[in-house]
Write a protein that holds these residues in place. Structure first.
Motif, PDB file in Angstrom:
ATOM      1  N   GLU A 325     -74.752  18.134 -75.009  1.00  0.00           N
ATOM      2  CA  GLU A 325     -73.815  18.841 -76.048  1.00  0.00           C
ATOM      3  C   GLU A 325     -74.621  19.283 -77.073  1.00  0.00           C
ATOM      4  O   GLU A 325     -75.633  18.610 -77.479  1.00  0.00           O
ATOM      5  CB  GLU A 325     -72.555  18.112 -76.336  1.00  0.00           C
ATOM      6  N   ARG A 327     -74.060  20.407 -81.154  1.00  0.00           N
ATOM      7  CA  ARG A 327     -73.118  20.771 -82.272  1.00  0.00           C
ATOM      8  C   ARG A 327     -73.794  21.544 -83.494  1.00  0.00           C
ATOM      9  O   ARG A 327     -75.134  21.364 -83.463  1.00  0.00           O
ATOM     10  CB  ARG A 327     -72.695  19.339 -82.926  1.00  0.00           C
ATOM     11  N   GLN A 329     -74.373  22.474 -87.405  1.00  0.00           N
ATOM     12  CA  GLN A 329     -74.038  22.218 -88.863  1.00  0.00           C
ATOM     13  C   GLN A 329     -74.167  23.327 -89.870  1.00  0.00           C
ATOM     14  O   GLN A 329     -75.139  23.995 -89.751  1.00  0.00           O
ATOM     15  CB  GLN A 329     -74.806  21.067 -89.413  1.00  0.00           C
ATOM     16  N   ARG A 348     -76.181  16.284 -79.184  1.00  0.00           N
ATOM     17  CA  ARG A 348     -75.397  15.051 -79.131  1.00  0.00           C
ATOM     18  C   ARG A 348     -75.107  14.595 -77.472  1.00  0.00           C
ATOM     19  O   ARG A 348     -74.814  15.856 -76.576  1.00  0.00           O
ATOM     20  CB  ARG A 348     -73.896  15.699 -79.503  1.00  0.00           C
ATOM     21  N   TRP A 349     -75.312  13.564 -77.283  1.00  0.00           N
ATOM     22  CA  TRP A 349     -75.285  12.810 -75.865  1.00  0.00           C
ATOM     23  C   TRP A 349     -74.697  11.655 -75.797  1.00  0.00           C
ATOM     24  O   TRP A 349     -75.236  10.605 -76.643  1.00  0.00           O
ATOM     25  CB  TRP A 349     -76.739  13.070 -75.214  1.00  0.00           C
ATOM     26  N   SER A 350     -74.023  11.266 -75.042  1.00  0.00           N
ATOM     27  CA  SER A 350     -73.282   9.786 -75.122  1.00  0.00           C
ATOM     28  C   SER A 350     -73.952   9.216 -73.466  1.00  0.00           C
ATOM     29  O   SER A 350     -73.555   9.875 -72.462  1.00  0.00           O
ATOM     30  CB  SER A 350     -71.792  10.017 -74.919  1.00  0.00           C
ATOM     31  N   GLY A 358     -78.472   7.119 -80.245  1.00  0.00           N
ATOM     32  CA  GLY A 358     -78.314   8.283 -81.101  1.00  0.00           C
ATOM     33  C   GLY A 358     -79.197   9.614 -80.581  1.00  0.00           C
ATOM     34  O   GLY A 358     -79.878   9.392 -79.572  1.00  0.00           O
ATOM     35  N   PRO A 359     -79.087  10.661 -81.259  1.00  0.00           N
ATOM     36  CA  PRO A 359     -80.018  11.801 -80.843  1.00  0.00           C
ATOM     37  C   PRO A 359     -81.235  11.727 -80.949  1.00  0.00           C
ATOM     38  O   PRO A 359     -82.015  11.942 -79.871  1.00  0.00           O
ATOM     39  CB  PRO A 359     -79.093  12.919 -81.946  1.00  0.00           C
ATOM     40  N   THR A 552     -68.696  21.891 -82.852  1.00  0.00           N
ATOM     41  CA  THR A 552     -68.752  23.002 -81.595  1.00  0.00           C
ATOM     42  C   THR A 552     -68.638  24.165 -82.362  1.00  0.00           C
ATOM     43  O   THR A 552     -68.452  24.734 -83.583  1.00  0.00           O
ATOM     44  CB  THR A 552     -67.633  22.681 -80.746  1.00  0.00           C
TER      45      THR A 552
END
Length: 572
Positions: A325, A327, A329, A348-350, A358-359, A552
């Motif tokens: 993903e 995102r 800012q 962003r990645w889980s 984290g990123p 997003t």
């Protein structure tokens, strides 16, 4: 070495047995010669089976044993003609020693073989010692020629300045060590290290002084290593150390001792080989460690563990299946009351393998496992597509897109071409793209990085120095870096509080940007007071949680269209 020596023993034993079987009767003892031949054949088989497990220091002893066996066989072989014929086997000794041993040991082995040849010939009835001059002379000449050719071939793998293996020789050795590790379930480790200030020495003193430093470092480190550990110079000030079958903590400890043993500052990366991975992946991961040691402040050792294979495979699948993903800012204009003028794309990645990753951890894993090119390409393409959609729907939006670039990716000579290809494929205008590179990355990059930056700026892309103020800038170097924007590190903005005046360095950075005709973006703005102070100091652009968390593209688009009263849901 074991297989070659073993082949000489095996073939020599068979030849001796064959000559003994074919020769006629005479003074001698066939049983002893057959016994010698059997010993030679069995020794050859043993060396083949032992392979790399045979200690290197045992090989000169084995070659001397071969000379003794040939001498015993000649002495007891029936028939003088057969004995003289068998003396040609001394050439095996000369070739083996000349190809594998040092000049000193080779000379001793060849001399021993030549003396044995003449002496044993003289012990034969009806033969004089000088009969052995011809086979002894042939042995010496063949040994010398092979030694010369072997050393000429070896020079292609040797660094002439330090006498160490060069990149070609080290690559050959590394591939052989990995093949051996796969067969014997071993875990070799690799260290990549470079001297932090050699370019400064060459620039401020002279090239011979820099060469002397490299030679001193090579000698010092060579004295610290065990015989089975290999030091190489890969080029410039970059050294490599191959440590067979060791642990990562042991490799780190040795690397720290190496750094402490020299007076020059040194940054090093350490990693270990994992079953199934190629040499290129091992080198890439160690190089990431070296690169991160420079980022963290130099003169450090950084371990890039090879134990993260599962995470790498998960990330590889996520990239291939487009499950990452992005995102965004907002970047706002302070003079216009926080008006949106740009966005920064953030990964962003889980991860299921490492849920708390984290990123930065994802990017680090991508760099370790040679996935960073695919990751950077995916994020850039996704960001350009999303930004183009925002621009198309909100027609009065003059949007700038900021995208981070990995330092390793920037050093790739083809990086600029890939960015241009992505811009053509997505339709995003080059003049609206800003590539962000951290200041410490620039310090660690090769000239390819600067070439890429110049090439991209020629097409209209702008370059931002991210986290400015936390690296190792000098005013002269900053002026030489091809860049357009400074992004002030959030630590400076965090120092703005209601109880204290603005940090003086913020004013200095703003004055510096004016002198260099560069834009400035203040990162990490958390509240209205910080925004007001930055505006008073003359900062025009800012980003931070005071304005928005990363969101997003659709969330930003919904807010923009709501502000303008435009319904854009039909284009979702």
């Amino acid at each position: 070495m074991s297989w070659t020596t073993g082949a000489f023993f095996f073939v020599g034993g068979l030849l001796a047995a064959t000559v003994t079987a074919l020769t006629g009767d005479g003074v001698g003892n066939r049983a002893i010669v057959f016994g010698v031949a059997l010993i030679a054949v069995l020794t050859g088989i043993l060396l083949y089976l032992m392979g790399e497990r045979m200690p290197v220091r045992a090989h000169p002893i084995l070659v001397s044993l071969g000379t003794v066996l040939i001498t015993v066989a000649i002495h007891w072989l029936p028939g003088n003609t057969a004995a003289v014929t068998l003396s040609s086997l001394y050439v095996f000794v000369a070739c083996d020693a000349a190809f594998f041993f040092s000049t000193h040991v080779t000379g001793l082995e060849i001399a021993f073989a030549a003396v044995c040849c003449m002496v044993v010939t003289g012990t034969r009835e009806h033969l004089h010692w000088w009969i052995g001059v011809i086979p002894a002379g042939v042995t010496v000449v063949v040994g010398v020629v092979v030694a010369i050719l072997a050393r000429m071939a070896a020079e292609a793998d040797i660094d002439l300045l330090t006498g160490l293996l060069n990149r070609r020789g080290f690559d050959r050795l590394l591939n052989a060590e990995i093949a051996k590790a796969g067969r014997f379930d071993q875990r070799p480790a690799l260290v990549l290290a470079d001297l932090d200030r050699l370019q400064t020495i060459n620039a401020h003193l002279d090239q011979p002084t820099g060469d002397a430093v490299l030679q001193q470092v090579a000698d010092t480190w060579g004295d610290l290593l065990e015989p089975e550990q290999t030091l190489a110079r890969l080029g410039g000030d970059v050294f490599a150390v191959l440590l067979p079958d060791t642990t990562e903590p042991s490799a780190v400890g040795l690397t720290d001792r190496m750094r402490a043993a020299i007076t020059a500052d040194c940054s090093a990366g350490v990693t270990s080989w994992q079953p199934g991975e190629p040499a290129s992946m091992l080198v890439s991961r160690a190089d990431v460690g070296r690169y991160r040691a420079k980022q963290a402040g130099r003169n450090l050792t950084r371990l890039e563990s090879g134990q993260r294979i599962a995470l790498a495979e998960e990330l590889r699948r996520a990239i291939a299946e487009d499950k990452l993903e992005v995102r965004y800012q907002p970047i706002v204009s302070l003079p216009f009351g926080g008006k949106l003028v740009g966005v920064e794309a953030l990964l962003r990645w889980s991860s299921a393998t490492e849920p708390g990753l984290g990123p930065n951890g994802a990017i680090r894993a991508a760099e370790e496992y040679n996935l960073i090119a695919d990751l950077d390409r995916l994020v850039l393409r996704r960001a350009c597509v999303d930004a183009a959609r925002m621009q198309r729907i909100v027609t009065d939006l003059d949007l700038t897109l900021n995208v981070n670039v990995s330092g390793l990716e920037l050093a790739d000579s083809d990086y600029a071409n890939r960015v241009r290809s992505t811009l053509r494929g997505t339709g995003w205008h080059a003049g609206q793209l800003v590539l962000e590179v951290t200041e410490t990355q620039l310090e660690a990059e090769s000239p390819n990085a600067i070439d890429n930056l110049n090439a991209l700026r020629d097409t209209g892309v702008r370059i931002a120095i991210d986290d400015f103020g936390t690296g190792y800038s000098s005013l002269s170097r900053l002026a030489a870096i091809p860049s357009d924007i400074l992004k002030v590190d959030r630590s400076f903005v965090a120092a703005i509080t209601a109880d204290s005046p603005a940090p003086p360095l913020l004013g200095v950075i703003k004055a510096l940007s004016n002198a260099l005709d560069m834009e400035v973006i203040a990162e990490g703005v958390e509240n209205a007071h910080q925004a007001a102070v930055l505006a008073d100091l003359g900062f025009s652009l800012a980003q931070g949680y005071h304005y928005s968390v990363p969101r997003t593209a659709q969330a930003i688009l919904d807010e923009l269209t709501e502000q303008r009263g435009v319904a854009a849901h039909n284009e979702r």
